[in-house]
Write a protein that holds these residues in place. Structure first.
Motif, short mmCIF file in Angstrom:
data_model
loop_
_atom_site.label_atom_id
_atom_site.label_comp_id
_atom_site.label_asym_id
_atom_site.label_seq_id
_atom_site.Cartn_x
_atom_site.Cartn_y
_atom_site.Cartn_z
N LEU A 105 -1.56 1.99 6.67
CA LEU A 105 -0.66 0.87 6.81
C LEU A 105 -1.24 -0.12 5.76
O LEU A 105 -0.22 -1.10 5.14
N LEU A 106 -2.48 -0.14 5.31
CA LEU A 106 -2.92 -1.14 4.25
C LEU A 106 -2.22 -0.68 2.98
O LEU A 106 -1.67 -1.62 2.16
N LYS B 146 0.57 1.12 2.74
CA LYS B 146 2.01 0.63 2.92
C LYS B 146 2.31 -0.86 2.62
O LYS B 146 3.08 -1.20 1.72
N LYS B 147 1.43 -1.60 3.01
CA LYS B 147 1.52 -3.12 2.93
C LYS B 147 1.33 -3.55 1.30
O LYS B 147 2.15 -4.28 0.85
N GLU C 151 4.76 -2.40 -0.49
CA GLU C 151 5.51 -3.40 -0.12
C GLU C 151 5.58 -4.60 -1.11
O GLU C 151 6.34 -5.10 -1.69
N PHE C 152 4.18 -5.03 -1.08
CA PHE C 152 3.92 -6.11 -2.24
C PHE C 152 4.14 -5.69 -3.37
O PHE C 152 4.75 -6.69 -4.26
N TRP D 109 -7.85 -4.76 7.53
CA TRP D 109 -7.01 -5.51 8.06
C TRP D 109 -7.02 -6.79 7.43
O TRP D 109 -5.86 -7.89 7.31
N MET E 39 -4.82 -6.42 4.55
CA MET E 39 -3.41 -6.44 5.01
C MET E 39 -2.70 -7.72 5.24
O MET E 39 -1.71 -8.18 4.82
N SER E 40 -3.74 -8.60 5.76
CA SER E 40 -3.27 -9.98 5.97
C SER E 40 -3.00 -10.59 4.67
O SER E 40 -2.30 -11.45 4.58
N PHE F 203 -2.00 -9.15 1.97
CA PHE F 203 -0.79 -8.75 1.35
C PHE F 203 0.62 -9.08 2.19
O PHE F 203 1.59 -9.35 1.56
N LYS F 204 0.29 -9.24 3.36
CA LYS F 204 1.39 -9.98 4.24
C LYS F 204 1.83 -11.42 3.74
O LYS F 204 3.17 -11.79 3.57
#
Length: 225
Positions: A177-178, A180-181, A184-185, A218, A221-222, A224-225
């Motif tokens: 997931l990391l 993937k984020k 996307e970034f 996590w 991930m935050s 990059f979101k």
């Protein structure tokens, strides 16, 4: 930990690999290629490790051999640098000091005697390991390379160099997931496509080389979101 041989060419090498696996307490062997590689020479070289050959699992493709694994370690005699970031490795000793923190099934992948692992196969692995050798003759025999790496892993475990810690390691799903984020970034950035692809490869390598915790994953991930 599972030893994976990709398209080995010589039965003697496969038998010798089985022997060193038994020397250092490794039991599961996977082979990408034909069952014909388990010939008389393989059985002779295996000595008292014939049961490893008898229980070896065979696969038609590399993807099939690794699909159920949680962490995949590639090995290579060729080492890269700034001009070949796909082939920047760690040493077997660095691997031994960290790998026992990984949870789940681990694959240790060895390539062909002549060509090693192809770039597309390396891209599917989480980490690259290379044995430091003399520049005069850097490429090792397959079974010798397996012996060196398995020895380092075994001695590290025996000497209890790793310690149990109360911090949860990032799971395979956390890391996927990391990554993937991050991808996307990167895709939203105005940079050339070939550089985007290289950034993605480098980030994946960094994440797996760092053996990050769940909290670290996590937190990133935050960001990059």
């Amino acid at each position: 930990m599972i030893v994976i041989l990709v398209n080995p060419k010589y039965g003697g090498n496969v038998g010798s690999v089985a022997r060193v696996m038994k020397n250092f307490g490794f039991k599961e062997l996977r082979i990408v290629g034909s069952r014909d590689i388990i010939n008389d020479e393989a059985k002779m070289m295996a000595m008292h490790a014939k049961e490893i050959l008898e229980k070896a699992k065979f696969y038609e493709t590399f993807d099939e051999a690794i699909k159920d694994l949680d962490f995949i370690i590639a090995t290579s005699g060729a080492r890269g640098g700034d001009r070949n970031l796909k082939r920047v490795p760690i040493t077997p000793r660095e691997l031994a000091n960290k790998v026992f923190e990984v949870k789940g099934k681990i694959g240790l992948v060895f390539g062909r005697e002549d060509d090693g692992l192809y770039n597309e196969e390396l891209d599917k692995c989480d980490l690259l390991v290379s044995i430091p050798t003399s520049d005069e003759y850097p490429i090792m025999n397959l079974s010798h390379a397996v012996a060196v790496i398995l020895y380092e892993l075994y001695i590290s475990k025996v000497e209890n160099k790793f310690q149990d810690i109360n911090i949860r390691e990032a799971s395979k799903e956390d890391k996927e997931l990391l990554i993937k984020k991050f991808n996307e970034f990167i895709d939203k950035k105005d940079i050339p496509e070939h550089k985007k692809e290289l950034c993605k490869i480098i980030f994946k390598r960094l994440v797996n080389r760092a053996f990050i915790t769940g909290k670290e994953a996590w937190t990133l991930m935050s960001a990059f979101k």
